[in-house]
Motif scaffolding. Sequence first.
Motif, PDB file in Angstrom:
ATOM      1  N   TYR A 160       1.097  -1.605   1.558  1.00 59.85           N
ATOM      2  CA  TYR A 160      -0.213  -1.176   1.075  1.00 59.85           C
ATOM      3  C   TYR A 160      -0.180  -1.018  -0.451  1.00 59.85           C
ATOM      4  O   TYR A 160       0.453  -0.104  -0.980  1.00 59.85           O
ATOM      5  CB  TYR A 160      -0.595   0.167   1.720  1.00 59.85           C
ATOM      6  N   LEU A 179      -2.731  -8.231   2.306  1.00 62.66           N
ATOM      7  CA  LEU A 179      -3.036  -8.799   3.615  1.00 62.66           C
ATOM      8  C   LEU A 179      -2.346 -10.136   3.845  1.00 62.66           C
ATOM      9  O   LEU A 179      -2.383 -10.677   4.951  1.00 62.66           O
ATOM     10  CB  LEU A 179      -4.550  -8.974   3.782  1.00 62.66           C
ATOM     11  N   ARG A 227      -5.567  -4.457   2.167  1.00 61.65           N
ATOM     12  CA  ARG A 227      -5.133  -3.777   3.398  1.00 61.65           C
ATOM     13  C   ARG A 227      -5.385  -2.278   3.275  1.00 61.65           C
ATOM     14  O   ARG A 227      -5.818  -1.631   4.248  1.00 61.65           O
ATOM     15  CB  ARG A 227      -3.655  -4.048   3.669  1.00 61.65           C
TER      16      ARG A 227
END
Length: 348
Positions: A253, A135, A316
């Motif tokens: 990710y 993130l 995330r």
Amino acid sequence: MSGKTPIFLTGATGYIGGSVLIRLLEHPSAETFDITVLVRSAEKAKILETQFGVKAVVGTHQDLDKIESLVENAHVVFHLPDPDDVALINAILRGMRKRHAQLGDLPILIHTSGTGTLADDARGLYISDTIYDDLNVEQIKSIRPNAQHRAVDVLIAEADAEGYVRTYIVLPALIYGIATHALVRAGVSNAHSIQIPALIRAALDRKQAGMVGQGKALWPDVHIDDIADLYITVFDIAVRDPNAAGHGWNGFYFGESGGHTWYQISKAIGHVLVGRGISNDPEPTPFTTEELVKYFGKEKDAFGTWGSNSRARGRRARAIGWKPKHTTAEDMLTNVPPEVEAWLKHQK
């Protein structure tokens, strides 16, 4: 979009690719997918078409014009092998650019990188305090330009910024577990990962578990079933609404659900070797310089993976609904003995 969703997938015969493909074939919306894969083997292509209903095109990753054309005809592309092949990713991006220009479609690219891009030069001597968070976009952008997979990752993120494609990059940690799905049973896909089997083969050859340095460096890990689920989680959201999940520089990710030191893995291998009468001591010993070259190709390759730290936090991934089931070091370590037994059987 009307009609079926055209999907092109590379790496169907691989460990990750086969696990993702079988999930697409078993997906609740599978009847709405029109799946095409690229494989080298005509024999495997026939199995995929006759037994699994997948359109299989025979070719290699050097067939760039063919790949560009296949990509141009797909709304979703899963690129699952070759995270460092710049020529290949450029061909994929050219195909997506053409599709966008001709149809106005906003195609989706789901690409495989890896947490190896975070690897340091610890050489097994320490645990790093640096943890990368998916993130934290500025932290992602700060990864050194010459890191593993970085050249391709940057090309993909920049393509998204240009606006002709939505890109999602999945970065698996060390993947463990023997794949047992139908494509493996049919002889199409690989059942094994890379890092743990490499340590197992080295241990069997030297009859003693080994490690780089003191084995202190730490990596995240993830079970093959969990990482395959992450690809499908990303896919489901991207198809429903390309902007519902982060993409481009906001679309990295990390696929991690646990963590381990390299020493822990090697010690687990050592215990199996003792139990099988191959070794007298489960304690791993450091690889010599000669052994690093012998077992891992180059000394720097051994340092870059089996001696490195690669610490990641996949917030995330979890924020979009990914829920890994295997989340402890013990989950990973219990999968080591079956891997050793598999390679012992392979040697016979």
